[in-house]
Design a protein around this motif. Structure first.
Motif, mmCIF file in Angstrom:
data_model
loop_
_atom_site.group_PDB
_atom_site.id
_atom_site.type_symbol
_atom_site.label_atom_id
_atom_site.label_comp_id
_atom_site.label_asym_id
_atom_site.label_seq_id
_atom_site.Cartn_x
_atom_site.Cartn_y
_atom_site.Cartn_z
ATOM 1 N N MET A 122 0.834 -1.191 0.000
ATOM 2 C CA MET A 122 0.000 0.000 0.000
ATOM 3 C C MET A 122 0.873 1.247 0.000
ATOM 4 N N LEU A 168 1.634 5.166 0.752
ATOM 5 C CA LEU A 168 1.263 6.277 1.622
ATOM 6 C C LEU A 168 1.468 7.582 0.860
ATOM 7 N N ILE A 215 0.275 4.581 12.934
ATOM 8 C CA ILE A 215 0.798 3.467 12.147
ATOM 9 C C ILE A 215 -0.203 2.316 12.156
ATOM 10 N N LEU A 247 -2.731 2.721 9.500
ATOM 11 C CA LEU A 247 -2.178 2.403 8.182
ATOM 12 C C LEU A 247 -2.097 0.899 7.964
ATOM 13 N N LEU A 248 -1.634 0.175 8.964
ATOM 14 C CA LEU A 248 -1.504 -1.273 8.825
ATOM 15 C C LEU A 248 -2.884 -1.927 8.704
ATOM 16 N N LYS A 264 -3.918 -1.443 5.219
ATOM 17 C CA LYS A 264 -3.159 -2.334 4.342
ATOM 18 C C LYS A 264 -3.745 -3.737 4.340
ATOM 19 N N ALA A 278 6.503 5.144 8.788
ATOM 20 C CA ALA A 278 5.323 4.608 8.115
ATOM 21 C C ALA A 278 5.700 3.772 6.900
ATOM 22 N N ASN A 279 6.593 4.296 6.081
ATOM 23 C CA ASN A 279 6.993 3.563 4.876
ATOM 24 C C ASN A 279 7.695 2.255 5.221
ATOM 25 N N CYS A 286 7.177 0.415 7.912
ATOM 26 C CA CYS A 286 6.162 -0.520 8.385
ATOM 27 C C CYS A 286 5.333 -1.081 7.231
ATOM 28 N N LEU A 287 4.999 -0.249 6.257
ATOM 29 C CA LEU A 287 4.187 -0.701 5.143
ATOM 30 C C LEU A 287 4.928 -1.650 4.221
ATOM 31 N N GLN A 288 6.252 -1.532 4.198
ATOM 32 C CA GLN A 288 7.054 -2.387 3.340
ATOM 33 C C GLN A 288 7.476 -3.687 4.031
ATOM 34 N N GLU A 314 6.578 -6.903 5.895
ATOM 35 C CA GLU A 314 5.429 -7.771 6.135
ATOM 36 C C GLU A 314 5.381 -8.261 7.580
#
Length: 243
Positions: A1, A3, A202, A205-206, A209, A232-233, A235-237, A239
């Motif tokens: 996802m 951001l 965060i 965001l998760l 996702k 944030a980036n 955490c999103l990258q 898994e």
């Protein structure tokens, strides 16, 4: 996802509104260009810009600032606010905007949106701004009788691939997104959905996702340092954060 850090422009400044209310406006930075440069330094490759003046009047009074951002960064710029004619769509795309976000005009002239999609493909995004599940237009100041979910289905039918769905009641409140709305959209459409409104952490965001959304927009939470873009980036990258 993905951001998307957000910049809302009003009178040449970087601002945030509360629930779309122009009387509840806070200036966060006098230089939107500096904000964009800092977003890029923090690892962003995209940016979401809303021209609030354009949303209210349809005028392009912040065009020079948008152009400065394009010229001073390598960010892919998504822009919405007051884009209501084919000429305006072409103007922004030729200026260097990566993708334009159509709002009010999508309700008022769906045929124009269909023509724009036919010509520009996925460079056309539609912003669906909802209040009590009804679409709002003209800078969120006017409600319609159009059900937001049914409208999203119509957009998909005419070839729109990506939408920005905003729950106005959540915007600027740092109270968490409307997760049920995004679950429903995911279940009922195949659109690429960008969530907007209420992202405060965060964890938010998760959670978005996990719904397999295309993207999420954050503004106020970043400006008030609830979390950083770098964090944030990462955490999103990673898994493992979803385990």
């Amino acid at each position: 996802m993905i951001l998307f850090p957000a910049i809302d422009l009003k009178d040449g400044k970087c601002v945030r509104l509360e629930q779309g209310n122009f009387n509840k406006l806070e200036v966060y930075n006098e230089s939107p260009v500096d904000v964009a440069i800092e977003f890029e330094r923090s690892g962003s490759k995209v940016i979401h810009i809303v021209d609030l003046d354009g949303a209210r009047t349809g005028e392009r009074k912040n065009a020079s600032i948008v152009q400065e951002i394009i010229e001073n960064t390598n960010l892919d710029v998504h822009l919405g606010g007051g884009i209501r004619t084919f000429e305006s769509i072409s103007f922004w795309l030729e200026l260097g905007i990566k993708r334009v976000i159509l709002g009010t005009i999508a309700i008022e002239n769906i045929k124009l949106v269909e023509s724009a999609v036919s010509r520009y493909g996925d460079r056309i995004i539609v912003g669906v701004d909802a209040k009590n599940s009804l679409v709002a237009i003209n800078g969120w100041e006017q409600s319609t009788n159009q059900n937001s979910y049914e409208f999203c289905k119509l957009l998909e039918q005419i070839g729109v691939k990506t939408i920005v769905y905003t729950d106005i009641s959540k915007d600027g409140m740092l109270s968490g997104p409307n997760f049920e709305a995004y679950k429903r959209l995911c279940n009922e459409t195949s659109l690429n959905i960008i969530a907007s409104g209420g992202v405060s952490s965060i964890k938010d965001l998760l959670s978005l996702k996990l719904l397999n959304l295309y993207g999420a927009i954050s503004g106020k939470a970043l400006y008030e340092k609830r979390f950083s873009l770098e964090e944030a980036n990462q955490c999103l990258q990673d898994e493992s954060y979803l385990a």
